[in-house]
Design an enzyme around this catalytic site. Structure first.
Site, PDB file in Angstrom:
ATOM      1  N   TYR A 157      53.157  54.242 -31.637  1.00 20.25           N
ATOM      2  CA  TYR A 157      53.677  55.037 -30.522  1.00 20.25           C
ATOM      3  C   TYR A 157      52.706  54.975 -29.341  1.00 20.25           C
ATOM      4  O   TYR A 157      53.116  54.773 -28.194  1.00 20.25           O
ATOM      5  CB  TYR A 157      53.876  56.471 -30.993  1.00 20.25           C
ATOM      6  CG  TYR A 157      54.466  57.414 -29.974  1.00 20.25           C
ATOM      7  CD1 TYR A 157      55.825  57.399 -29.691  1.00 20.25           C
ATOM      8  CD2 TYR A 157      53.660  58.345 -29.320  1.00 20.25           C
ATOM      9  CE1 TYR A 157      56.375  58.287 -28.771  1.00 20.25           C
ATOM     10  CE2 TYR A 157      54.199  59.230 -28.402  1.00 20.25           C
ATOM     11  CZ  TYR A 157      55.555  59.202 -28.129  1.00 20.25           C
ATOM     12  OH  TYR A 157      56.090  60.082 -27.211  1.00 20.25           O
ATOM     13  N   LYS A 161      53.510  53.417 -25.599  1.00 25.50           N
ATOM     14  CA  LYS A 161      53.404  54.240 -24.394  1.00 25.50           C
ATOM     15  C   LYS A 161      52.320  53.722 -23.451  1.00 25.50           C
ATOM     16  O   LYS A 161      52.480  53.765 -22.224  1.00 25.50           O
ATOM     17  CB  LYS A 161      53.128  55.696 -24.780  1.00 25.50           C
ATOM     18  CG  LYS A 161      54.292  56.393 -25.468  1.00 25.50           C
ATOM     19  CD  LYS A 161      55.557  56.358 -24.631  1.00 25.50           C
ATOM     20  CE  LYS A 161      56.642  57.264 -25.166  1.00 25.50           C
ATOM     21  NZ  LYS A 161      57.922  57.128 -24.411  1.00 25.50           N
TER      22      LYS A 161
END
Length: 310
Positions: A157, A161
């Site tokens: 993640y 990002k």
């Protein structure tokens, strides 16, 4: 200041079936935008469309995945088919697999990058062609504090990002001359369905921190959406920004260069021990600059070496 509206404008919001995306879609429609409500959960997308239409707005559902070029094209095509153009894109679709890096399957890593990073590419590229042709566009990427200050357990993640930070800034550099402004929002909005569905990691002891507990009653979609709406509006003149919001606070996240340490003169090569002796000066953040391009970093280095005036 006069009221800001989106009358006559068309917006796409991906991942708009729940939580933040749902709020963005409803708020854009409430201020006059025609909205493509994209979500792979068709029931959720339909429900948001029904809410918008019931309130007098215009919206159409799209169920395509953002993670393929075909899906991205279809999402953008829906805007053209139903509303004739595209002015605003909010890349909000996301997913997550919690897990420690040492035991993470490659499929989990690829799955998260496919939605967040590849998905932003697949939808933005066809949207870009329309915006470039008309000389106007507003694009909002969805980042996360977990992408700039990551914690253990979410390396896939965090990678996705952080990649979006680079994409945001690169597209901002390319888009400005075409009237396309690209920014990122890092929302602190409380537990979303996405994060709630992620399985806890047994090896990590989870503790709710004091800031978490203090902010929890005030975290909401409604506290994030006004900043996203601003970034979608013609009033916005900023581009390449990473902005954070939560519980009624708004600020900027930035990458900077420390004042650093320099050798006595250009051409002098340090030894390992010289670097070790000056590591505190190299890493101290009290004095810093925020370059706007790679040439800005080079200018900083040249001035520190006495080759250029500051």
């Amino acid at each position: 200041m006069s009221l800001i509206d989106f009358k006559g404008q068309v917006a796409i919001v991906t991942g708009a079936g729940r939580n933040l995306g749902r709020g963005y879609a409803i708020d854009l429609a409430r201020r006059g935008a025609s909205v493509i409500v994209n979500d792979i959960d068709s029931a959720c997308a339909d429900a948001v469309v029904s809410d918008i239409v019931a309130a007098g707005g215009k919206a159409v559902a799209s169920y395509h995945s953002v993670a393929t070029p075909e899906g991205g094209l279809a999402i953008v095509a829906a805007a053209l088919t139903h509303f004739g153009t595209l002015d605003i894109l909010v890349n909000n679709a996301g997913n997550v697999h919690a897990g420690l890096f040492a035991t993470m399957p490659l499929s989990h890593f690829e799955d998260v990058l496919a939605v967040h990073l590849k998905g932003a590419f697949c939808v933005t590229q066809p949207a870009w062609a329309i915006m470039q042709a008309k000389g106007y566009g507003r694009i909002v990427m969805t980042g996360s504090a977990g992408g700039v200050y990551p914690e253990q357990g979410y390396s896939e993640y965090a990678t996705a990002k952080a990649g979006l930070v680079g994409m945001t800034r690169a597209l901002a550099a390319e888009g400005k001359e075409h009237g396309i402004l690209v920014n990122m929002i890092n929302p602190q909005a409380g537990g979303s369905t996405m994060t709630q569905d992620a399985n806890p990691i047994p090896e990590i002891a989870y503790e709710k921190s004091d800031p978490d507990a203090a902010l929890a009653p005030y975290k909401s979609v409604a506290a994030i959406s006004p900043l996203v709406q601003y970034l979608c509006s013609s009033q916005c003149s900023q581009t390449g920004m990473v902005l954070a919001a939560g519980a009624g606070w708004y600020g900027r996240v930035f990458l900077g260069l420390t004042h650093g340490w320099a050798v006595p003169g250009a051409g002098v090569l340090p030894e390992l021990e010289d670097v070790a002796a000056n590591i505190a000066r190299i890493t101290r953040t009290r004095e810093h600059i925020v370059p706007h391009s790679p040439s800005g970093e080079m200018h900083h280095i040249a001035t520190r070496l006495g080759l250029l005036e500051a």
